[in-house]
Design a protein around this motif. Structure first.
Motif, short mmCIF file in Angstrom:
data_model
loop_
_atom_site.label_atom_id
_atom_site.label_comp_id
_atom_site.label_asym_id
_atom_site.label_seq_id
_atom_site.Cartn_x
_atom_site.Cartn_y
_atom_site.Cartn_z
N UNK A 173 41.58 34.23 41.96
CA UNK A 173 41.08 35.35 41.16
C UNK A 173 39.57 35.20 41.04
N UNK A 174 38.86 36.21 41.52
CA UNK A 174 37.39 36.15 41.51
C UNK A 174 36.85 37.44 40.90
N UNK A 175 36.23 37.32 39.74
CA UNK A 175 35.63 38.46 39.04
C UNK A 175 36.63 39.61 38.86
N UNK A 229 38.42 43.18 53.90
CA UNK A 229 38.02 42.07 54.76
C UNK A 229 36.61 41.59 54.51
N UNK A 230 35.99 42.04 53.42
CA UNK A 230 34.60 41.67 53.12
C UNK A 230 34.57 40.44 52.21
N UNK A 231 33.76 39.43 52.55
CA UNK A 231 33.59 38.30 51.64
C UNK A 231 32.84 38.74 50.38
N UNK A 272 27.56 42.77 45.47
CA UNK A 272 28.56 42.78 46.54
C UNK A 272 29.94 43.09 45.99
N UNK A 273 30.28 42.51 44.83
CA UNK A 273 31.58 42.78 44.21
C UNK A 273 31.70 44.27 43.87
N UNK A 274 30.65 44.86 43.32
CA UNK A 274 30.68 46.29 42.99
C UNK A 274 30.85 47.14 44.25
N UNK A 275 30.15 46.77 45.32
CA UNK A 275 30.24 47.52 46.58
C UNK A 275 31.64 47.43 47.16
#
Length: 332
Positions: A173-175, A229-231, A272-275
């Motif tokens: 679980x990340x953000x 598939x995005x880190x 990046x998380x928002x995107x």
């Protein structure tokens, strides 16, 4: 009238039921792709770190090393390759720029990464390179495929110019996002000197002639959104050395060039998380929400059509009782 309505509903039910798998298995593989003009910049930091002081040729502790990674889509080259490859191709011109605590360049490694816009599989074409050296990539780099699977992938390492497995290690679980965690360890390997050296008038050929070699190892970690598939986060425990240093009159035969735990800077993690959260909704619409929604709608319309058809076969009101025949008079 009811029978006509039931036939119309039946037609819509068949349409939406057929559209469901068509959207998932035909439209999605063709519509979901990386845009050829994408531009992305990421800043990573190692705090603290060990860095080679090239003026004294001694390793020292520093507060911070900054790594700026840029990915720039080359539309002109992608269109050129598409004409011969016959498929959608993306060309990324990448640059990894390492700066010391004083902001001066430590190293810069350019890359050209050519891959299929839909599957992210490498496409071999003229211009594919790392630091000016032609390469033929196998496996992925920078990005995982859409709908990432719970398995190991081949991942290309730019330093060694080789591919090796990056291992799936489970769900994290990340953000607030459920992501897949991957790890890859590159053992100590001899790697080429960067073409651009931090010392003026010193070339890789001169260093190689002396007999000094460059070695590298890293533990690479990625937190990947399985939908796009995005880190959403990446880290490396990275170490580089120069060996055979005694040939330059050094007291030790091995000198640490760079060592540190490289992490993505917090503001870039947030962006990046928002995107990724905004992009994953588009993928889920094509793979889950719309296909299942159309299937449920088709089933509902079918049930309504059958119900109307059944209603149309019933009489609308109570039927009059048949008249009781009058008794036939008995002849006298």
């Amino acid at each position: 009238m009811r029978r006509r309505a039931s036939l119309v509903l039946l037609a819509f039910a068949v349409f939406f039921a057929a559209l469901s798998p068509l959207l998932r298995w035909y439209a999605f593989p063709r519509l979901a792709k990386i845009p050829p003009n994408q531009y992305q910049e990421t800043v990573l930091e190692a705090k603290p770190a060990t860095l080679l002081d090239y003026s004294s040729l001694k390793s020292k502790k520093v507060d911070k090393i900054t790594i700026v990674q840029t990915l720039k889509g080359n539309v002109e080259e992608s269109e050129k390759i598409e004409r011969s490859a016959g498929r959608d191709v993306v060309v990324w011109d990448a640059l990894s720029y390492v700066a010391g605590p004083d902001g001066k360049m430590v190293s810069k490694i350019p890359e050209r990464y050519i891959f299929d816009a839909h599957s992210q599989a490498p496409v071999h074409a003229t211009g594919e390179m790392v630091d000016g050296d032609p390469v033929s990539r196998e496996g992925i780099e920078f990005k995982w495929p859409f709908l990432t699977e719970k398995r190991d992938y081949e991942y290309f390492d730019a330093q060694t110019r080789t591919s090796s497995p990056i291992h799936y290690k489970g769900i994290r679980n990340f953000r607030g996002m459920e992501v897949y965690y991957f790890e890859q360890t590159i053992p100590w390997s001899e790697v080429p000197m960067p073409k651009t050296m931090p010392i003026k008038d010193i070339t890789p050929a001169q260093i190689k002639k002396i007999g000094i070699t460059r070695w590298y190892t890293t533990k690479r970690m990625f937190w990947v959104d399985p939908v796009t598939g995005a880190p959403v986060n990446g880290e490396e425990i990275h170490k580089e050395e120069l060996r055979n240093a005694k040939k330059m009159g050094m007291a030790t035969d091995t000198i640490t060039v760079f060592a540190g735990h490289v992490k993505m800077r917090e503001d870039y993690v947030e962006s990046i998380v928002d995107l990724v959260k905004s992009q994953r909704l588009l993928v889920l619409l094509l793979t889950s929400y719309l296909p299942w929604g159309f299937l449920a709608l088709g089933v509902g319309l079918l049930a309504l059509s059958l119900w109307l058809e059944a209603r149309s076969r019933r009489p609308d009101g109570p039927q009059p009782r048949p008249a009781t025949p009058e008794p036939v008079p008995t002849p006298a």
